[in-house]
Design an enzyme around this catalytic site. Structure first.
Site, PDB file in Angstrom:
ATOM      1  N   LYS A  91      83.590  27.388 -14.756  1.00 28.34           N
ATOM      2  CA  LYS A  91      82.879  28.575 -14.279  1.00 28.34           C
ATOM      3  C   LYS A  91      83.570  29.168 -13.041  1.00 28.34           C
ATOM      4  O   LYS A  91      84.066  28.435 -12.178  1.00 28.34           O
ATOM      5  CB  LYS A  91      81.440  28.157 -13.934  1.00 28.34           C
ATOM      6  CG  LYS A  91      80.521  29.263 -13.453  1.00 28.34           C
ATOM      7  CD  LYS A  91      79.154  28.644 -13.168  1.00 28.34           C
ATOM      8  CE  LYS A  91      78.143  29.658 -12.691  1.00 28.34           C
ATOM      9  NZ  LYS A  91      76.832  29.014 -12.419  1.00 28.34           N
ATOM     10  N   SER A 119      73.305  31.289 -14.573  1.00 29.46           N
ATOM     11  CA  SER A 119      74.503  32.028 -14.237  1.00 29.46           C
ATOM     12  C   SER A 119      75.764  31.483 -14.902  1.00 29.46           C
ATOM     13  O   SER A 119      76.850  32.044 -14.732  1.00 29.46           O
ATOM     14  CB  SER A 119      74.698  32.015 -12.719  1.00 29.46           C
ATOM     15  OG  SER A 119      74.835  30.699 -12.223  1.00 29.46           O
ATOM     16  N   SER A 145      70.670  27.340 -13.803  1.00 37.87           N
ATOM     17  CA  SER A 145      71.868  28.011 -14.308  1.00 37.87           C
ATOM     18  C   SER A 145      72.721  27.204 -15.268  1.00 37.87           C
ATOM     19  O   SER A 145      73.707  27.715 -15.782  1.00 37.87           O
ATOM     20  CB  SER A 145      72.732  28.480 -13.135  1.00 37.87           C
ATOM     21  OG  SER A 145      72.105  29.538 -12.454  1.00 37.87           O
TER      22      SER A 145
END
Length: 481
Positions: free
Chosen positions: A75, A153, A177
Site C-alpha cells: 500500500k 483505505s 482499513s
C-alpha cells in the site's frame, strides 16, 4: 501457466518454488502480466516496480524464507522499503516524487520472508476514507462490479488480491482499513492485536495505538503464515502483544473447541436498522457456527451502544491528521496549505488544530475506560463476537468518496458504512473479516469475527474451521485473472 499461479494462495505458490516446479522469476513475470492485463480496468496498482522485482527474483541472495519468490503488493501509505514511491494518496507528494526515507521494520520482515513487491497500491489521501478514490490517482474499481467501491483505505491492495493479480496485499487499519476492503472485495482481512506488529523505526505507534499494519489474502492459512513473519517486538517499540503459545501456522486447522459466540444483528449506538443483506450474512454465519457445535446467541457488549465512543474516536483522528500535515512539512521541507490537500482531508487538519492537549488526552482517557467496558463482555464468558464487517454492501463509487463541497457529510457517510470496525481499533482487539455472503447481484458481504485481546490463535482456529465448512476460494469476480 499464468492462471495456474493466479489461483494459488501464497502458501501454494511458495510450495511450487520449494519443489522446484517454478522459479521466483516465473511467479513475478506472471504477476506483472496480470497487472498489465487487469490494472487498466481496476486502477489498483499505481507505482510499478517491475524492474526491481525482476532483479530481486533473479538475485542469488534472495532470502530463503517461507514465502521465497512470492509476489506481493504494498500500500502507498505508512512507509515501506527505502527509495520506493511514498505519496500517501497526496497530489502534493506525487508532484515532489517523494520516496520512503528508510526501510520500515515490516518491509524488512517481508523481504526476509522472501516476498517480492511488484507494485504499490492506491489509497485515499492519508487513509481517511473507507473507499479508495484519491484525487491524486483516481478511483480504484471493485473487481466484482467496476461501478462499486473496493473499500479503503487499502482498496488498491484488496482489488489486486480479489482479482488474483497477487495472493497477498499489504495494508494498514486505523478504523477498519484492512477489514473494510476485504469485505467489499470478498477476501480475508485481519487487523492484528495492538502491538502485534511494529511501526518502527520511524514510529513507536500510529494514531495513538488505533492503527495496525497487516495483510489481506485469499486464505486463512496465508494469514496465519504471514502473521508469523510480521509479529514480534522490535527495538524501541513502546509495547508488544502477548507472545503466542505456538506458531500461528499451527493454529490454522486446530480444533477451536466449543465456543460461546454472540451475534450482533443491529448497528452500534442504536443507529438505523441493519441492512438486510448484512443481517442475512450474520444470521447465516450463526447457523453455520451452530452446525459446527458452537453455542450461539444474540448478544453483544452494551458498551458498543454508547454514543460517545465514535465522537472521541473522531477527536483522535482529527488531532493526528493535524500532526500528519506537520510531518509532511517536516519530511519535505515545504509548507503545505489548503490547496495542497483535498478538501475532505483538510477539514480533519483544521479540526485537529483546534484541539488542545488536555482535550486530546481527555478523549484518550475516555476511550481507555470504554475499552475496559467493552473487554468485560469477553471476560464475563463470551469467546467471540460476530457482526457484519460493514453496515451495507459495497456502495457505488462517488457515494463515500469523490469530490464534494460538504466534507462533513462525506465523513458522516463513511461512518454510516463502517459502524462496526473502528471499535476494535480503539480496544486493540484483533478482528477478522471473512467472505461468507454475496448479495443477489453478486456483491460480497463480509462477516466480522472478534475475540478478546491477544487471541489471534483462537481467531485463526475458528476462521479455519469456517473456511473448511464453507470455502470461498473458488468464488471469483468478473474482473479476474
Amino acid at each position: 501457466m499464468t492462471d495456474q499461479f493466479a489461483y494459488l494462495d501464497a502458501t501454494g505458490q511458495a510450495d511450487l518454488i520449494r519443489k522446484g516446479d517454478t522459479s521466483p522469476l516465473e511467479l513475478v513475470d506472471a504477476a506483472i502480466a496480470r497487472i498489465e492485463n487487469l490494472n487498466p480496468q481496476l486502477n489498483a496498482v499505481i507505482h510499478f516496480l517491475f524492474d526491481k522485482a525482476r532483479t530481486q527474483a533473479q538475485a542469488a541472495d534472495l532470502p530463503d524464507g517461507p514465502f521465497r519468490g512470492v509476489p506481493i503488493v504494498m500500500k502507498d501509505l505508512l512507509g515501506g522499503p527505502a527509495g520506493e514511491p511514498l505519496h500517501h494518496g497526496m497530489q502534493f507528494l506525487k508532484r515532489l516524487n517523494f520516496t520512503s526515507p528508510q526501510d520500515t521494520y515490516l518491509s524488512v520482515k517481508f523481504r526476509e520472508a522472501g516476498f517480492i513487491s511488484v507494485g504499490r497500491t492506491n489509497t485515499p489521501e492519508w487513509g481517511l476514507m473507507g473507499t479508495t478514490e484519491p484525487a491524486a490517482y483516481g478511483p480504484t474499481h471493485n473487481p466484482w462490479n467496476l461501478d462499486h467501491s473496493p473499500g479503503g483505505s487499502s482498496g488498491g491492495s484488496s482489488a489486486s488480491v480479489a482479482a488474483r493479480i497477487v495472493a497477498v496485499g499489504h495494508g494498514g487499519d486505523g478504523g477498519g482499513s484492512l477489514r473494510i476492503p476485504a469485505s467489499m472485495c470478498g477476501i480475508v482481512g485481519l487487523k492484528p492485536s495492538r502491538g502485534r506488529t511494529s511501526f518502527g523505526p520511524g514510529m513507536g505507534e500510529c494514531w495513538h495505538g488505533l492503527a495496525n499494519e497487516g495483510v489481506m489474502t485469499l486464505s486463512v492459512r496465508d494469514i496465519a503464515g504471514i502473521l508469523d513473519i510480521m509479529r514480534g517486538l522490535m527495538p524501541g517499540d513502546p509495547y508488544s502483544a502477548p507472545t503466542p503459545e505456538r506458531p500461528y501456522t499451527e493454529e490454522a486447522g486446530r480444533d477451536p473447541g466449543t465456543l460461546r459466540i454472540g451475534l450482533m444483528l443491529q448497528k452500534p449506538r442504536n443507529d438505523a436498522p441493519l441492512h438486510s443483506e448484512c443481517k442475512i450474512a450474520v444470521e447465516s454465519a450463526g447457523k453455520l457456527l451452530e452446525s459446527l457445535g458452537h453455542t450461539v446467541e444474540i448478544a453483544h457488549p452494551e458498551a458498543y451502544d454508547e454514543a460517545e465512543w465514535i465522537q472521541h474516536f473522531c477527536h483522535v483522528i482529527n488531532a493526528h491528521s493535524a500532526l500528519t500535515a506537520d510531518d509532511v512539512e517536516a519530511g519535505t521541507g515545504q509548507r503545505i496549505g489548503e490547496g495542497d490537500i483535498e478538501p475532505y482531508a483538510w477539514r480533519f487538519v483544521e479540526e485537529g488544530r483546534k484541539i488542545s492537549a488536555t482535550s486530546y488526552l481527555s478523549s484518550m482517557n475516555w476511550l481507555h475506560a470504554w475499552s475496559r467496558r467493552m473487554a468485560s463482555w469477553w471476560a464475563d464468558g463470551f469467546d467471540l463476537l460476530v457482526t457484519p464487517t460493514l453496515g451495507e454492501p459495497p456502495p457505488r463509487l462517488g457515494d463515500m468518496g469523490g469530490p464534494t463541497n460538504d466534507t462533513l457529510a462525506k465523513w458522516e457517510r463513511n461512518l454510516d458504512v463502517i459502524p462496526f470496525t473502528p471499535a476494535n481499533n480503539i480496544t486493540g482487539q484483533p478482528a477478522l473479516s471473512l467472505p461468507l455472503h454475496w448479495t443477489p447481484d453478486g456483491l460480497p458481504v463480509g462477516v466480522h469475527f472478534v475475540p478478546a485481546y491477544g487471541q489471534e490463535d483462537l481467531l485463526l482456529r475458528i476462521a479455519s474451521q469456517v473456511e473448511q465448512a464453507q470455502p470461498w476460494v473458488d468464488k471469483r469476480p468478473p474482473v479476474c485473472a
